[in-house]
Design a protein around this motif. Sequence first.
Motif, PDB file in Angstrom:
ATOM      1  N   LEU A  26      -5.672  70.990  35.117  1.00  0.00           N
ATOM      2  CA  LEU A  26      -5.344  69.617  34.753  1.00  0.00           C
ATOM      3  C   LEU A  26      -6.561  68.877  34.211  1.00  0.00           C
ATOM      4  O   LEU A  26      -6.462  68.093  33.269  1.00  0.00           O
ATOM      5  CB  LEU A  26      -4.771  68.881  35.978  1.00  0.00           C
ATOM      6  N   ILE A  27      -7.729  69.126  34.817  1.00  0.00           N
ATOM      7  CA  ILE A  27      -8.935  68.428  34.379  1.00  0.00           C
ATOM      8  C   ILE A  27      -9.556  69.076  33.147  1.00  0.00           C
ATOM      9  O   ILE A  27     -10.448  68.503  32.506  1.00  0.00           O
ATOM     10  CB  ILE A  27      -9.967  68.386  35.531  1.00  0.00           C
ATOM     11  N   LEU A  28      -9.078  70.267  32.782  1.00  0.00           N
ATOM     12  CA  LEU A  28      -9.652  70.974  31.646  1.00  0.00           C
ATOM     13  C   LEU A  28      -9.429  70.223  30.339  1.00  0.00           C
ATOM     14  O   LEU A  28     -10.334  70.152  29.497  1.00  0.00           O
ATOM     15  CB  LEU A  28      -9.044  72.376  31.557  1.00  0.00           C
ATOM     16  N   PHE A  29      -8.240  69.623  30.166  1.00  0.00           N
ATOM     17  CA  PHE A  29      -7.908  68.961  28.901  1.00  0.00           C
ATOM     18  C   PHE A  29      -8.745  67.705  28.652  1.00  0.00           C
ATOM     19  O   PHE A  29      -9.316  67.555  27.566  1.00  0.00           O
ATOM     20  CB  PHE A  29      -6.410  68.647  28.863  1.00  0.00           C
ATOM     21  N   PRO A  30      -8.883  66.798  29.622  1.00  0.00           N
ATOM     22  CA  PRO A  30      -9.790  65.658  29.375  1.00  0.00           C
ATOM     23  C   PRO A  30     -11.233  66.081  29.211  1.00  0.00           C
ATOM     24  O   PRO A  30     -11.993  65.454  28.472  1.00  0.00           O
ATOM     25  CB  PRO A  30      -9.603  64.769  30.605  1.00  0.00           C
ATOM     26  N   LEU A  31     -11.633  67.178  29.885  1.00  0.00           N
ATOM     27  CA  LEU A  31     -12.998  67.664  29.741  1.00  0.00           C
ATOM     28  C   LEU A  31     -13.250  68.159  28.317  1.00  0.00           C
ATOM     29  O   LEU A  31     -14.292  67.858  27.714  1.00  0.00           O
ATOM     30  CB  LEU A  31     -13.254  68.789  30.742  1.00  0.00           C
ATOM     31  N   ILE A  32     -12.284  68.904  27.767  1.00  0.00           N
ATOM     32  CA  ILE A  32     -12.407  69.373  26.385  1.00  0.00           C
ATOM     33  C   ILE A  32     -12.440  68.194  25.419  1.00  0.00           C
ATOM     34  O   ILE A  32     -13.217  68.168  24.457  1.00  0.00           O
ATOM     35  CB  ILE A  32     -11.243  70.326  26.037  1.00  0.00           C
ATOM     36  N   TYR A  33     -11.623  67.178  25.686  1.00  0.00           N
ATOM     37  CA  TYR A  33     -11.585  65.985  24.836  1.00  0.00           C
ATOM     38  C   TYR A  33     -12.945  65.285  24.826  1.00  0.00           C
ATOM     39  O   TYR A  33     -13.449  64.896  23.763  1.00  0.00           O
ATOM     40  CB  TYR A  33     -10.494  65.034  25.351  1.00  0.00           C
ATOM     41  N   ILE A  34     -13.545  65.141  26.006  1.00  0.00           N
ATOM     42  CA  ILE A  34     -14.850  64.470  26.100  1.00  0.00           C
ATOM     43  C   ILE A  34     -15.927  65.288  25.389  1.00  0.00           C
ATOM     44  O   ILE A  34     -16.785  64.740  24.677  1.00  0.00           O
ATOM     45  CB  ILE A  34     -15.219  64.247  27.581  1.00  0.00           C
ATOM     46  N   LEU A  35     -15.884  66.592  25.562  1.00  0.00           N
ATOM     47  CA  LEU A  35     -16.886  67.444  24.923  1.00  0.00           C
ATOM     48  C   LEU A  35     -16.791  67.373  23.403  1.00  0.00           C
ATOM     49  O   LEU A  35     -17.813  67.306  22.709  1.00  0.00           O
ATOM     50  CB  LEU A  35     -16.717  68.896  25.385  1.00  0.00           C
ATOM     51  N   ILE A  36     -15.579  67.349  22.881  1.00  0.00           N
ATOM     52  CA  ILE A  36     -15.391  67.367  21.429  1.00  0.00           C
ATOM     53  C   ILE A  36     -15.702  66.014  20.807  1.00  0.00           C
ATOM     54  O   ILE A  36     -16.403  65.917  19.793  1.00  0.00           O
ATOM     55  CB  ILE A  36     -13.951  67.805  21.071  1.00  0.00           C
ATOM     56  N   PHE A  37     -15.204  64.944  21.415  1.00  0.00           N
ATOM     57  CA  PHE A  37     -15.287  63.632  20.782  1.00  0.00           C
ATOM     58  C   PHE A  37     -16.423  62.751  21.313  1.00  0.00           C
ATOM     59  O   PHE A  37     -16.698  61.704  20.724  1.00  0.00           O
ATOM     60  CB  PHE A  37     -13.959  62.880  20.945  1.00  0.00           C
ATOM     61  N   SER A  38     -17.076  63.152  22.404  1.00  0.00           N
ATOM     62  CA  SER A  38     -18.167  62.338  22.942  1.00  0.00           C
ATOM     63  C   SER A  38     -19.516  63.038  22.895  1.00  0.00           C
ATOM     64  O   SER A  38     -20.525  62.416  22.575  1.00  0.00           O
ATOM     65  CB  SER A  38     -17.854  61.929  24.394  1.00  0.00           C
ATOM     66  N   TYR A  39     -19.546  64.319  23.199  1.00  0.00           N
ATOM     67  CA  TYR A  39     -20.824  65.035  23.256  1.00  0.00           C
ATOM     68  C   TYR A  39     -21.158  65.762  21.956  1.00  0.00           C
ATOM     69  O   TYR A  39     -22.308  65.754  21.520  1.00  0.00           O
ATOM     70  CB  TYR A  39     -20.826  66.020  24.430  1.00  0.00           C
ATOM     71  N   TRP A  40     -20.177  66.392  21.339  1.00  0.00           N
ATOM     72  CA  TRP A  40     -20.464  67.107  20.106  1.00  0.00           C
ATOM     73  C   TRP A  40     -20.954  66.179  18.992  1.00  0.00           C
ATOM     74  O   TRP A  40     -21.872  66.542  18.243  1.00  0.00           O
ATOM     75  CB  TRP A  40     -19.241  67.894  19.661  1.00  0.00           C
ATOM     76  N   PRO A  41     -20.401  64.950  18.842  1.00  0.00           N
ATOM     77  CA  PRO A  41     -20.931  64.051  17.804  1.00  0.00           C
ATOM     78  C   PRO A  41     -22.396  63.693  17.991  1.00  0.00           C
ATOM     79  O   PRO A  41     -23.042  63.234  17.036  1.00  0.00           O
ATOM     80  CB  PRO A  41     -20.036  62.804  17.935  1.00  0.00           C
ATOM     81  N   MET A  42     -22.952  63.884  19.212  1.00  0.00           N
ATOM     82  CA  MET A  42     -24.375  63.596  19.410  1.00  0.00           C
ATOM     83  C   MET A  42     -25.258  64.484  18.544  1.00  0.00           C
ATOM     84  O   MET A  42     -26.387  64.114  18.211  1.00  0.00           O
ATOM     85  CB  MET A  42     -24.747  63.777  20.892  1.00  0.00           C
ATOM     86  N   TYR A  43     -24.746  65.645  18.196  1.00  0.00           N
ATOM     87  CA  TYR A  43     -25.499  66.534  17.313  1.00  0.00           C
ATOM     88  C   TYR A  43     -25.742  65.871  15.957  1.00  0.00           C
ATOM     89  O   TYR A  43     -26.814  66.020  15.362  1.00  0.00           O
ATOM     90  CB  TYR A  43     -24.719  67.841  17.128  1.00  0.00           C
TER      91      TYR A  43
END
Length: 315
Positions: A26-43
């Motif tokens: 259940l927590i996997l989907f929001p975690l993937i969302y945060i990684l893609i849209f919050s952390y990856w753009p930091m690159y």
Amino acid sequence: MINQKKHTWRYRFVRDLKRDWQLHLLILFPLIYILIFSYWPMYGAQIAFRDFSPRKGILESDWVGVKWFVKFLTNYNFRQVFTNTLALSVGSILLSFPLPIIFALLLNTVENEKFKKFVQNVTYIPHFLSIMVLVSIMRQIFNPVSGIYGTVYRLLGGAGYATDFFGLPGAFRATYILSGIWQQLGWNTIIYMAALSSVSPEYHEAAIMDGASRWKRILYVDFPSIAPTVATMLILRCGSVMSVGFEKAYLMQTSLNLSKSEIISTYVYKVALGTGTDFSYASAIGLFNSIINCVLLVFVNQLTKKMTSGEMNMF
């Protein structure tokens, strides 16, 4: 000893994963969302330090250091844009932050449940209006020709057409803040009403036995019970002090009120996509804005920590 600890940690992790795999899934989907849209753009934030060219790409673009930050800080628009953003955000905090708390405390004293639910539903409805619909309603109301504003002006004996309200620079901040209060007041009370619902009725019964009035019960029973929630919400709100909503400011913006309505988010849009394609410069401005928010978040968190004697620590 170290290997035994590692083995124990791995064993417990696998055991918990097998036992509660539904919760982990259940927590996997929001975690993937945060990684893609919050952390990856930091690159991509590094283009603020490069002379970015879409043809060359991020890594191949020339490194220019803090050139774009210096350009923004020395730009003739910096003082105006920074002041407008700070004034709107601080004004919103000073006016809109305490009102939901006061409203929740007052609403909590209402004994008629039907009336309480009616008031809650009525105040919640504006939250579900989109920003575009809200600004459209405001433009219709303050239309100098056919709106309520123009009609009342002529009924009161005004000659000709009323002044264009959206063209008045001095009216922009008040309109922006007050319309935001109207839209979000009811919705922002939800978390405080939830906190108040956890207050034990025994506290109120004891206060009544001691002769405390309703006002004193609000002041000495209800408010202290939601003080940690208030402190947390204040920290989160101050963390976004420079992040004034782009959509509303841009939709309310006209060429006449530009001196008060031009904020950092609208300026970044115009630099990057509106009237130009200077992506590095726009990224530097956005990164500067985020740094200010981060510094304020840490400062307010430490201040709140000292005021509450270490009970509230967000980090």
